[in-house]
Enzyme design. Sequence first.
Site, PDB file in Angstrom:
ATOM      1  N   GLU A   1     -12.797   2.537   3.925  1.00 44.95           N
ATOM      2  CA  GLU A   1     -12.170   3.308   4.709  1.00 44.95           C
ATOM      3  C   GLU A   1     -11.795   4.106   5.010  1.00 44.95           C
ATOM      4  OE1 GLU A   1      -7.211   1.651   5.754  1.00 44.95           O
ATOM      5  OE2 GLU A   1      -7.397   2.878   4.241  1.00 44.95           O
TER       6      GLU A   1
ATOM      7  N   GLU B   1       0.793  -1.146   0.017  1.00 41.30           N
ATOM      8  CA  GLU B   1      -0.165  -0.145  -0.351  1.00 41.30           C
ATOM      9  C   GLU B   1       0.948   0.880   0.042  1.00 41.30           C
ATOM     10  OE1 GLU B   1      -3.567   2.197   3.129  1.00 41.30           O
ATOM     11  OE2 GLU B   1      -3.033  -0.272   3.595  1.00 41.30           O
TER      12      GLU B   1
END
Length: 277
Positions: free
Chosen positions: A256, A155
């Site tokens: 998220e 990520e």
Amino acid sequence: MGYTDQRFDVNLSILFTELPLLERPAAAAAAGFTAVELWWPWIETPTPAQAELDALKKALEDAGTQLVGLNFYAGQLPGPDRGAVSVPGAESDRFNANINVAADFAASVGCKALNALYGNRVEGVDPAAQDELALENLVVAARAADRVGAILLIETLNKPESPLYPLVSAPAGIDVVDKVNEATGLGNAKFLLDLYHLAMNDEDLSEVIEKYAAKTGHVQIADKPGRGAPGTGELPLEELLDQLKKAGYEGWVGLEYKAADAAASFAWLPAEARAAR
């Protein structure tokens, strides 16, 4: 097209956090969702007692929720840390102690994606040495993920909020993905494309999708600014997700984002579009 043909999951480490961990899967289910994801839930330890792992497995199963993404141990997150794979000493040791624990738990609940956060730069440590350590650890993690039929996610975060994190552009993340795949020959390292983080870095989101959709293993969204639900900011998230789908991405889209009232924050997504399919 639009939101209703996407596969959404709820990140239970940022939404429903007013509830104890074991109550969050049921809360997501009550809001209509059947898929969830988590940061590593045990911030203090990479190796929780089996009873704690079993309790989380039972909570997920009792709620009828599928875990579709899990972080490896990442240090104090939420908090000052941004992962452990490149942090020498005790943190790297903790990450290694966690690799098989996380992979085995993922296998036990049918989770097919494990995210390894890279870790912050450490003052006084050569960045090249950190990158070397990271690659060694990520290779081990990729092999463990492969053993349980999962992918390893890399990520990128954003510089304004994570100034010490070195992966703050899509190309930086892709570079690590490629290096891990080259080292293992497994091809199971994939990019975690987080539209919020990329937008905070002022990247061209359409261009990133066009270039890297094929190497993307998971997507996360929040609106910008504020990291709120879709529609609270300026990002054309519906169009971007359509573009991803047209580019061949068929995976999960993790919600998220931050919301004072998680259940109320899902109004942008019709109830019938929330269950996994």
